[in-house]
Design a protein around this motif. Sequence first.
Motif, PDB file in Angstrom:
ATOM      1  N   ARG A   1       0.872  -1.184   0.000  1.00  0.00           N
ATOM      2  CA  ARG A   1       0.000   0.000   0.000  1.00  0.00           C
ATOM      3  C   ARG A   1       0.904   1.227   0.000  1.00  0.00           C
ATOM      4  O   ARG A   1       2.099   1.143   0.282  1.00  0.00           O
ATOM      5  N   LYS A   2       0.331   2.366  -0.308  1.00  0.00           N
ATOM      6  CA  LYS A   2       1.169   3.563  -0.422  1.00  0.00           C
ATOM      7  C   LYS A   2       1.501   4.189   0.923  1.00  0.00           C
ATOM      8  O   LYS A   2       2.563   4.800   1.087  1.00  0.00           O
ATOM      9  N   TYR A   3       0.606   4.041   1.885  1.00  0.00           N
ATOM     10  CA  TYR A   3       0.856   4.577   3.234  1.00  0.00           C
ATOM     11  C   TYR A   3       0.407   3.541   4.256  1.00  0.00           C
ATOM     12  O   TYR A   3      -0.560   2.816   4.040  1.00  0.00           O
ATOM     13  N   ALA A   4       1.124   3.485   5.365  1.00  0.00           N
ATOM     14  CA  ALA A   4       0.790   2.527   6.410  1.00  0.00           C
ATOM     15  C   ALA A   4       1.048   3.143   7.776  1.00  0.00           C
ATOM     16  O   ALA A   4       1.998   3.910   7.954  1.00  0.00           O
ATOM     17  N   VAL A   5       0.191   2.805   8.738  1.00  0.00           N
ATOM     18  CA  VAL A   5       0.421   3.172  10.134  1.00  0.00           C
ATOM     19  C   VAL A   5       0.886   1.923  10.862  1.00  0.00           C
ATOM     20  O   VAL A   5       0.172   0.919  10.910  1.00  0.00           O
ATOM     21  N   LEU A   6       2.098   1.985  11.410  1.00  0.00           N
ATOM     22  CA  LEU A   6       2.697   0.847  12.093  1.00  0.00           C
ATOM     23  C   LEU A   6       3.295   1.285  13.425  1.00  0.00           C
ATOM     24  O   LEU A   6       3.750   2.427  13.552  1.00  0.00           O
ATOM     25  N   PRO A   7       3.318   0.406  14.419  1.00  0.00           N
ATOM     26  CA  PRO A   7       3.912   0.762  15.711  1.00  0.00           C
ATOM     27  C   PRO A   7       5.422   0.909  15.589  1.00  0.00           C
ATOM     28  O   PRO A   7       6.060   0.237  14.773  1.00  0.00           O
ATOM     29  N   GLU A   8       6.002   1.780  16.412  1.00  0.00           N
ATOM     30  CA  GLU A   8       7.447   1.990  16.317  1.00  0.00           C
ATOM     31  C   GLU A   8       8.229   0.717  16.596  1.00  0.00           C
ATOM     32  O   GLU A   8       9.303   0.507  16.035  1.00  0.00           O
ATOM     33  N   TYR A   9       7.681  -0.173  17.451  1.00  0.00           N
ATOM     34  CA  TYR A   9       8.405  -1.407  17.744  1.00  0.00           C
ATOM     35  C   TYR A   9       8.385  -2.373  16.565  1.00  0.00           C
ATOM     36  O   TYR A   9       9.098  -3.375  16.555  1.00  0.00           O
ATOM     37  N   GLY A  10       7.583  -2.100  15.536  1.00  0.00           N
ATOM     38  CA  GLY A  10       7.522  -2.930  14.343  1.00  0.00           C
ATOM     39  C   GLY A  10       8.339  -2.387  13.192  1.00  0.00           C
ATOM     40  O   GLY A  10       8.181  -2.829  12.047  1.00  0.00           O
ATOM     41  N   LEU A  11       9.234  -1.435  13.499  1.00  0.00           N
ATOM     42  CA  LEU A  11      10.076  -0.822  12.478  1.00  0.00           C
ATOM     43  C   LEU A  11      11.533  -0.860  12.911  1.00  0.00           C
ATOM     44  O   LEU A  11      11.841  -0.887  14.104  1.00  0.00           O
ATOM     45  N   VAL A  12      12.426  -0.862  11.935  1.00  0.00           N
ATOM     46  CA  VAL A  12      13.868  -0.838  12.176  1.00  0.00           C
ATOM     47  C   VAL A  12      14.479   0.182  11.226  1.00  0.00           C
ATOM     48  O   VAL A  12      14.057   0.289  10.065  1.00  0.00           O
ATOM     49  N   THR A  13      15.450   0.940  11.695  1.00  0.00           N
ATOM     50  CA  THR A  13      16.125   1.919  10.852  1.00  0.00           C
ATOM     51  C   THR A  13      16.813   1.242   9.677  1.00  0.00           C
ATOM     52  O   THR A  13      17.512   0.233   9.850  1.00  0.00           O
ATOM     53  N   SER A  14      16.629   1.772   8.481  1.00  0.00           N
ATOM     54  CA  SER A  14      17.240   1.191   7.284  1.00  0.00           C
ATOM     55  C   SER A  14      18.756   1.368   7.305  1.00  0.00           C
ATOM     56  O   SER A  14      19.263   2.369   7.827  1.00  0.00           O
ATOM     57  N   PRO A  15      19.484   0.435   6.717  1.00  0.00           N
ATOM     58  CA  PRO A  15      20.941   0.620   6.587  1.00  0.00           C
ATOM     59  C   PRO A  15      21.252   1.870   5.764  1.00  0.00           C
ATOM     60  O   PRO A  15      20.595   2.146   4.760  1.00  0.00           O
ATOM     61  N   THR A  16      22.260   2.599   6.173  1.00  0.00           N
ATOM     62  CA  THR A  16      22.597   3.858   5.499  1.00  0.00           C
ATOM     63  C   THR A  16      23.168   3.647   4.109  1.00  0.00           C
ATOM     64  O   THR A  16      23.174   4.579   3.296  1.00  0.00           O
ATOM     65  N   ASN A  17      23.648   2.436   3.813  1.00  0.00           N
ATOM     66  CA  ASN A  17      24.293   2.189   2.518  1.00  0.00           C
ATOM     67  C   ASN A  17      23.338   1.656   1.462  1.00  0.00           C
ATOM     68  O   ASN A  17      23.764   1.395   0.335  1.00  0.00           O
ATOM     69  N   LEU A  18      22.065   1.502   1.804  1.00  0.00           N
ATOM     70  CA  LEU A  18      21.120   0.909   0.859  1.00  0.00           C
ATOM     71  C   LEU A  18      20.097   1.917   0.362  1.00  0.00           C
ATOM     72  O   LEU A  18      19.665   2.803   1.111  1.00  0.00           O
ATOM     73  N   ASN A  19      19.680   1.755  -0.900  1.00  0.00           N
ATOM     74  CA  ASN A  19      18.569   2.545  -1.417  1.00  0.00           C
ATOM     75  C   ASN A  19      17.260   1.859  -1.025  1.00  0.00           C
ATOM     76  O   ASN A  19      17.261   0.731  -0.529  1.00  0.00           O
ATOM     77  N   PRO A  20      16.113   2.519  -1.220  1.00  0.00           N
ATOM     78  CA  PRO A  20      14.838   1.926  -0.781  1.00  0.00           C
ATOM     79  C   PRO A  20      14.520   0.570  -1.414  1.00  0.00           C
ATOM     80  O   PRO A  20      13.940  -0.294  -0.753  1.00  0.00           O
ATOM     81  N   LEU A  21      14.886   0.370  -2.686  1.00  0.00           N
ATOM     82  CA  LEU A  21      14.618  -0.928  -3.319  1.00  0.00           C
ATOM     83  C   LEU A  21      15.375  -2.031  -2.605  1.00  0.00           C
ATOM     84  O   LEU A  21      14.835  -3.116  -2.341  1.00  0.00           O
ATOM     85  N   GLU A  22      16.634  -1.776  -2.275  1.00  0.00           N
ATOM     86  CA  GLU A  22      17.445  -2.776  -1.579  1.00  0.00           C
ATOM     87  C   GLU A  22      16.959  -2.973  -0.145  1.00  0.00           C
ATOM     88  O   GLU A  22      16.844  -4.099   0.343  1.00  0.00           O
ATOM     89  N   ALA A  23      16.657  -1.877   0.524  1.00  0.00           N
ATOM     90  CA  ALA A  23      16.224  -1.958   1.924  1.00  0.00           C
ATOM     91  C   ALA A  23      14.901  -2.696   2.057  1.00  0.00           C
ATOM     92  O   ALA A  23      14.651  -3.347   3.086  1.00  0.00           O
ATOM     93  N   SER A  24      14.080  -2.644   1.025  1.00  0.00           N
ATOM     94  CA  SER A  24      12.769  -3.307   1.099  1.00  0.00           C
ATOM     95  C   SER A  24      12.877  -4.819   1.138  1.00  0.00           C
ATOM     96  O   SER A  24      11.896  -5.497   1.432  1.00  0.00           O
ATOM     97  N   THR A  25      14.049  -5.367   0.859  1.00  0.00           N
ATOM     98  CA  THR A  25      14.216  -6.819   0.819  1.00  0.00           C
ATOM     99  C   THR A  25      14.589  -7.421   2.164  1.00  0.00           C
ATOM    100  O   THR A  25      14.642  -8.645   2.307  1.00  0.00           O
ATOM    101  N   LEU A  26      14.866  -6.605   3.179  1.00  0.00           N
ATOM    102  CA  LEU A  26      15.518  -7.097   4.399  1.00  0.00           C
ATOM    103  C   LEU A  26      14.582  -7.797   5.374  1.00  0.00           C
ATOM    104  O   LEU A  26      15.017  -8.617   6.179  1.00  0.00           O
ATOM    105  N   THR A  27      13.303  -7.488   5.329  1.00  0.00           N
ATOM    106  CA  THR A  27      12.358  -7.908   6.363  1.00  0.00           C
ATOM    107  C   THR A  27      12.297  -9.407   6.575  1.00  0.00           C
ATOM    108  O   THR A  27      12.278  -9.880   7.717  1.00  0.00           O
ATOM    109  N   CYS A  28      12.264 -10.164   5.508  1.00  0.00           N
ATOM    110  CA  CYS A  28      12.050 -11.610   5.618  1.00  0.00           C
ATOM    111  C   CYS A  28      13.284 -12.422   5.251  1.00  0.00           C
ATOM    112  O   CYS A  28      13.863 -13.101   6.104  1.00  0.00           O
ATOM    113  N   ALA A  29      13.699 -12.389   3.985  1.00  0.00           N
ATOM    114  CA  ALA A  29      14.742 -13.306   3.523  1.00  0.00           C
ATOM    115  C   ALA A  29      16.097 -13.081   4.193  1.00  0.00           C
ATOM    116  O   ALA A  29      16.661 -14.015   4.778  1.00  0.00           O
TER     117      ALA A  29
END
Length: 351
Positions: free
Chosen positions: A123-151
């Motif tokens: 979805r384009k926007y989501a409301v999520l609790p802060e404990y369900g989020l992690v800061t993205s690595p500084t060396n990755l773009n959004p496409l790369e960072a989007s892959t980290l959650t599961c695999a």
Amino acid sequence: MALPKQSDTWVVDSFNGFDSLQLQKGVDIPNLGDFDCLIQVQAVSLNYRDLIIPKGMYPFPLTLPRVPCSDGAGIVLATGPRVTQFRRGDRVCTLFNQTHQSNPITESAFKSGLGGVLDGTLRKYAVLPEYGLVTSPTNLNPLEASTLTCAPLTAWNALYGLMPLKAGDTVLTQGTGGVSLAAIQFAVAAGATVIATTSSESKADKLKKMGAHHVINYKTTPNWGELAKSYSPGKRGVDHVVEVGGPGTMAQSLQAVRKEGVITIIGFLGGTGGKGENEPSILDPLVQVCTVRGILVGSRQQMEDMVRAIEVNNIRPVVDEKVFGFEQAKEAYQFQWEQKHFGKVVIKVED
């Protein structure tokens, strides 16, 4: 700038295959709770899990209708009054099991998966609790960072969750899916020897370029477990097996693993078993004197450790060269289902 009030959202409403995916326009965004963050989703990546949910094949907790997908990266647009870990403009990734903060996983955390029991990221926007989020690595773009959650997090848990990987260890991976590719990257960064299996010479070349020391074609070498074992120091067997095939490949994994080694079961790409005479029995780990463990992704603490390792070693997740637009979600699902990808299939959400 005024905050968005509505979001275009994909929803899985039945078990009718990929036709179960429906794009809904103008869905109301819920109000921010005290500990919530409003996220503009920039990119979403797909997992095998996402493909089998609309096909009615997912064996874990699930309710419909549901916003699909667990993986996502985005930007914090606003925070609730009691949020302390993030602020507007921060780049974040989603945590797979939202309440799995540290190990061991609890029954309630087991039932907090995005895209399964809870609305996910497509979805384009989501409301999520802060404990369900992690800061993205500084060396990755959004496409790369989007892959980290599961695999990648699953691969990290496989290699560090029970018997932490160390330099000089030997790791066996299977195929070229997201978990296996991430495991190769983490193992190479740790100074381990990597033995990888695949089904084609073209994929073998790519695995070697990623740093795999030995690559075995499992189609031409059906008894690849013994060959993998022969590549280990002193032919004693491998320390870690990242098992993605399930019952169809477990027999070979048991042949490859060393005494007191660890086989981590993370998937069942080869099916759920029960039909083959050659499938291993429950006593085989006893005979091989090894540990077989099942995992469900990993904790927030592990994800934070993984992010630090990604930054320090400048690890870049493998993203398939074909990136899909937000309204092409069904095409992205089909593309991965037909196994046309190498690396993670990503849907770019932002315009």
